[in-house]
Design a protein around this motif. Structure first.
Motif, PDB file in Angstrom:
ATOM      1  N   PHE A 115       0.817  -1.219   0.000  1.00  0.00           N
ATOM      2  CA  PHE A 115       0.000   0.000   0.000  1.00  0.00           C
ATOM      3  C   PHE A 115       0.846   1.262   0.000  1.00  0.00           C
ATOM      4  O   PHE A 115       0.339   2.347  -0.180  1.00  0.00           O
ATOM      5  CB  PHE A 115      -0.921   0.009   1.220  1.00  0.00           C
ATOM      6  N   SER A 116       2.146   1.132   0.294  1.00  0.00           N
ATOM      7  CA  SER A 116       2.981   2.340   0.235  1.00  0.00           C
ATOM      8  C   SER A 116       4.164   2.047  -0.663  1.00  0.00           C
ATOM      9  O   SER A 116       4.656   0.923  -0.721  1.00  0.00           O
ATOM     10  CB  SER A 116       3.443   2.767   1.629  1.00  0.00           C
ATOM     11  N   ALA A 117       4.604   3.076  -1.389  1.00  0.00           N
ATOM     12  CA  ALA A 117       5.666   2.888  -2.378  1.00  0.00           C
ATOM     13  C   ALA A 117       7.024   2.802  -1.710  1.00  0.00           C
ATOM     14  O   ALA A 117       7.244   3.389  -0.667  1.00  0.00           O
ATOM     15  CB  ALA A 117       5.654   4.068  -3.336  1.00  0.00           C
ATOM     16  N   SER A 118       7.954   2.075  -2.371  1.00  0.00           N
ATOM     17  CA  SER A 118       9.341   2.082  -1.903  1.00  0.00           C
ATOM     18  C   SER A 118       9.922   3.445  -2.267  1.00  0.00           C
ATOM     19  O   SER A 118       9.782   3.896  -3.398  1.00  0.00           O
ATOM     20  CB  SER A 118      10.169   1.043  -2.639  1.00  0.00           C
ATOM     21  N   ALA A 119      10.572   4.069  -1.297  1.00  0.00           N
ATOM     22  CA  ALA A 119      11.166   5.377  -1.580  1.00  0.00           C
ATOM     23  C   ALA A 119      12.342   5.181  -2.534  1.00  0.00           C
ATOM     24  O   ALA A 119      12.945   4.117  -2.581  1.00  0.00           O
ATOM     25  CB  ALA A 119      11.639   5.999  -0.282  1.00  0.00           C
ATOM     26  N   GLY A 127      -0.310   6.774 -12.235  1.00  0.00           N
ATOM     27  CA  GLY A 127      -1.502   6.520 -11.424  1.00  0.00           C
ATOM     28  C   GLY A 127      -1.096   6.226 -10.002  1.00  0.00           C
ATOM     29  O   GLY A 127      -0.820   7.115  -9.214  1.00  0.00           O
ATOM     30  N   CYS A 128      -0.984   4.916  -9.696  1.00  0.00           N
ATOM     31  CA  CYS A 128      -0.709   4.507  -8.314  1.00  0.00           C
ATOM     32  C   CYS A 128       0.715   4.859  -7.867  1.00  0.00           C
ATOM     33  O   CYS A 128       0.971   5.055  -6.698  1.00  0.00           O
ATOM     34  CB  CYS A 128      -0.911   3.000  -8.177  1.00  0.00           C
ATOM     35  N   GLU A 129       1.632   4.942  -8.810  1.00  0.00           N
ATOM     36  CA  GLU A 129       3.061   5.176  -8.539  1.00  0.00           C
ATOM     37  C   GLU A 129       3.657   4.121  -7.613  1.00  0.00           C
ATOM     38  O   GLU A 129       4.520   4.401  -6.789  1.00  0.00           O
ATOM     39  CB  GLU A 129       3.297   6.608  -8.048  1.00  0.00           C
ATOM     40  N   MET A 130       3.126   2.901  -7.694  1.00  0.00           N
ATOM     41  CA  MET A 130       3.607   1.776  -6.891  1.00  0.00           C
ATOM     42  C   MET A 130       3.741   0.515  -7.734  1.00  0.00           C
ATOM     43  O   MET A 130       3.757  -0.586  -7.196  1.00  0.00           O
ATOM     44  CB  MET A 130       2.635   1.506  -5.752  1.00  0.00           C
ATOM     45  N   GLY A 131       3.744   0.645  -9.029  1.00  0.00           N
ATOM     46  CA  GLY A 131       3.890  -0.535  -9.882  1.00  0.00           C
ATOM     47  C   GLY A 131       2.662  -1.411  -9.927  1.00  0.00           C
ATOM     48  O   GLY A 131       2.748  -2.582 -10.301  1.00  0.00           O
ATOM     49  N   ALA A 132       1.484  -0.854  -9.565  1.00  0.00           N
ATOM     50  CA  ALA A 132       0.305  -1.708  -9.445  1.00  0.00           C
ATOM     51  C   ALA A 132      -0.759  -1.489 -10.515  1.00  0.00           C
ATOM     52  O   ALA A 132      -1.625  -2.330 -10.677  1.00  0.00           O
ATOM     53  CB  ALA A 132      -0.332  -1.510  -8.068  1.00  0.00           C
ATOM     54  N   CYS A 133      -0.724  -0.363 -11.255  1.00  0.00           N
ATOM     55  CA  CYS A 133      -1.849  -0.102 -12.170  1.00  0.00           C
ATOM     56  C   CYS A 133      -1.474  -0.116 -13.651  1.00  0.00           C
ATOM     57  O   CYS A 133      -2.338  -0.313 -14.497  1.00  0.00           O
ATOM     58  CB  CYS A 133      -2.505   1.233 -11.826  1.00  0.00           C
ATOM     59  N   GLY A 134      -0.239   0.149 -13.973  1.00  0.00           N
ATOM     60  CA  GLY A 134       0.188   0.133 -15.379  1.00  0.00           C
ATOM     61  C   GLY A 134       0.056   1.479 -16.078  1.00  0.00           C
ATOM     62  O   GLY A 134       0.376   1.584 -17.261  1.00  0.00           O
ATOM     63  N   ALA A 135      -0.408   2.524 -15.374  1.00  0.00           N
ATOM     64  CA  ALA A 135      -0.644   3.821 -16.034  1.00  0.00           C
ATOM     65  C   ALA A 135       0.652   4.462 -16.553  1.00  0.00           C
ATOM     66  O   ALA A 135       0.608   5.284 -17.453  1.00  0.00           O
ATOM     67  CB  ALA A 135      -1.346   4.779 -15.089  1.00  0.00           C
ATOM     68  N   CYS A 136       1.798   4.099 -15.982  1.00  0.00           N
ATOM     69  CA  CYS A 136       3.072   4.731 -16.379  1.00  0.00           C
ATOM     70  C   CYS A 136       3.857   3.849 -17.361  1.00  0.00           C
ATOM     71  O   CYS A 136       5.050   4.036 -17.533  1.00  0.00           O
ATOM     72  CB  CYS A 136       3.929   4.972 -15.136  1.00  0.00           C
ATOM     73  N   ARG A 137       3.150   2.892 -17.982  1.00  0.00           N
ATOM     74  CA  ARG A 137       3.819   1.920 -18.855  1.00  0.00           C
ATOM     75  C   ARG A 137       4.566   2.602 -20.004  1.00  0.00           C
ATOM     76  O   ARG A 137       4.025   3.508 -20.639  1.00  0.00           O
ATOM     77  CB  ARG A 137       2.743   0.995 -19.418  1.00  0.00           C
ATOM     78  N   ARG A 150       7.774  -1.641 -19.712  1.00  0.00           N
ATOM     79  CA  ARG A 150       8.321  -1.418 -18.371  1.00  0.00           C
ATOM     80  C   ARG A 150       7.440  -0.401 -17.653  1.00  0.00           C
ATOM     81  O   ARG A 150       6.747   0.380 -18.302  1.00  0.00           O
ATOM     82  CB  ARG A 150       9.761  -0.869 -18.432  1.00  0.00           C
ATOM     83  N   LEU A 151       7.496  -0.385 -16.296  1.00  0.00           N
ATOM     84  CA  LEU A 151       6.752   0.603 -15.504  1.00  0.00           C
ATOM     85  C   LEU A 151       7.770   1.556 -14.896  1.00  0.00           C
ATOM     86  O   LEU A 151       8.589   1.144 -14.067  1.00  0.00           O
ATOM     87  CB  LEU A 151       5.942  -0.102 -14.409  1.00  0.00           C
ATOM     88  N   ILE A 152       7.725   2.840 -15.303  1.00  0.00           N
ATOM     89  CA  ILE A 152       8.806   3.723 -14.875  1.00  0.00           C
ATOM     90  C   ILE A 152       8.600   4.303 -13.472  1.00  0.00           C
ATOM     91  O   ILE A 152       9.516   4.867 -12.921  1.00  0.00           O
ATOM     92  CB  ILE A 152       9.077   4.856 -15.892  1.00  0.00           C
ATOM     93  N   CYS A 153       7.401   4.120 -12.862  1.00  0.00           N
ATOM     94  CA  CYS A 153       7.230   4.629 -11.489  1.00  0.00           C
ATOM     95  C   CYS A 153       8.091   3.806 -10.527  1.00  0.00           C
ATOM     96  O   CYS A 153       8.506   4.299  -9.486  1.00  0.00           O
ATOM     97  CB  CYS A 153       5.773   4.605 -11.054  1.00  0.00           C
TER      98      CYS A 153
END
Ligand code: FAD
Ligand code: FES
Length: 354
Positions: A253-257, A301-311, A337-340
């Motif tokens: 639920f929280s992103a790796s810094a 989107g999520c910026e946690m590798g979970a949604c694919g919006a930054c593909r 690749r997911l750049i977030c």
């Protein structure tokens, strides 16, 4: 006019009306399958001093454990929120306030019935596997939300396998929807066992506490965990040590810094409008963060590798991503690749491909 022609005209009119109504429904959030929509909040319920649940006027096809991206208005970023009920029930999202958090603070302090929310989704691969003989679920704080959806779905299937659920919260006051968990446990006839721990009594879910709790649990065939990253890291390490080879499914639920180091930067190239746009990425820096630093406005989107919006799609070179990023092996082999969550791995050229 012949009866055949009249029937053809009537059928054509019915089809046109159906298409128009379904488009209207999708735009108002009322469609059964919607990718981007606006929902109206119907009610807001205070669950704990820092947590609210809210219902919306929409319906949506999703699977237990999935989430949507939500944005209260264009001045706030998109954030991921999991459904806290099973599909087929009135949609409900449950949000816990994160100290200093932009979106969770808005949703837990300013949201009222009648407010409109921009929504995208559903997304997510945190799904109940087809074959499980015994489950161990571990949730921290708001990480209980996808499990509430799972439990409601398992309850509807008369508990196909036994489950132990370990739930950590800060205090008894902060236990989210505990009455609902108690009701599932009672109704399950011994199939669901809930173990509640609170930071102020037993302490946080450290490796030591998890080791003690897991010593009392019968070996599961499947462990699922959801919550903030430090708890997840502890839970995974302890579960794998105690039950070697067990299948583990995680939802962070929280992103790796970013863990930015001092070494030399790497130059990456973004292809946009037929032009090559170079920018520097520091060692350990996420590519999306570096691209933003360079002034590029890329979708996310999520910026946690979970949604694919930054593909993005690689044109040359590679970008390293963690194993749990939501891309299939086939997408990875095609160069997506997911750049977030992606980091530089030597020189690379890529283009946006959401
Ligand atoms: C797939 C998925 C599903 C999620 N489902 C839910 C849900 O059902 N309910 C829910 O309440 N939240 C959920 N989250 C977390 C949610 O998306 C946001 O991360 C959270 O609400 C914080 O956003 P914010 O804008 O308020 O905080 P931000 O402004 O992004 O962050 C403020 C600070 O808090 C830290 N932070 C961010 N998120 C967390 C966190 N979760 N725990 C601790 N510290 C954090 C940040 O590092 C930052 O320092 C989910 C996350 C993911 C990836
Ligand atoms: S923004 Fe969701 S995967 Fe990158």
């Amino acid at each position: 006019m012949s009866p055949v022609v009249i029937i053809a005209i009537v059928v054509a009119v019915i089809i046109v009306v159906a298409v128009i109504s379904s488009r209207k429904a999708a735009m108002s959030g009322g469609s059964a399958k919607s990718l981007a929509s606006t929902w109206t909040v119907t009610e807001v319920v205070k669950e704990t001093p820092t947590t609210v649940s809210f219902g919306v006027d929409a319906t949506l096809d999703f699977q237990p454990g999935q989430f949507v991206l939500v944005r209260p208005n264009a001045s706030l970023p998109w954030r991921a929120y999991s459904f806290s009920r099973a599909p087929g029930q009135p949609l409900r999202l449950t949000v816990k306030r994160v100290e200093g958090g932009k979106v969770s603070t808005h949703l837990t302090t300013s949201l009222s019935a009648g407010d409109r929310l921009e929504v995208k989704g559903p997304y997510g691969q945190f799904l109940i596997p087809a074959i499980v003989t015994r489950g161990l679920f571990i949730a921290g704080g708001s990480g209980i939300t996808p499990f509430l959806s799972w439990l409601q779905a398992l309850d509807a299937r008369a508990w196909p396998f036994p489950v132990t659920l370990i739930v950590g919260n800060r205090s008894a006051q902060e236990q989210i929807l505990k009455a609902e968990l108690d009701a599932f446990e009672k109704k399950s006839n011994g199939k669901l066992t809930c173990v509640h721990v609170t930071d102020d009594v037993q302490g946080p879910l450290t490796k030591e506490l998890l080791g003690t709790l897991l010593a009392k649990v019968e070996a599961p065939s499947f462990v699922a965990m959801c919550g903030p990253e430090p708890m997840m890291n502890n839970a995974k390490e302890v579960a794998l040590a105690k039950f070697p080879g067990v299948t583990v499914l995680e939802e962070k639920f929280s992103a790796s810094a970013d863990s930015i180091g001092d070494g030399p930067t790497e130059q990456l190239e973004l292809m946009q409008d037929g032009k090559v746009k170079p920018f520097d990425v520091k060692p350990g820096e996420h590519v999306l963060a570096a691209a933003r630093r360079a002034g590029f406005d890329l979708p996310s989107g999520c910026e946690m590798g979970a949604c694919g919006a930054c593909r993005v799609k690689l044109i040359d070179g590679d970008i390293g991503i963690p194993d749990d990023a939501c891309l299939s092996d086939s997408e990875k082999s095609q160069g997506y690749r997911l750049i977030c969550v992606g980091k530089a791995k030597g020189k690379a050229r890529f283009e946006s491909a959401p």
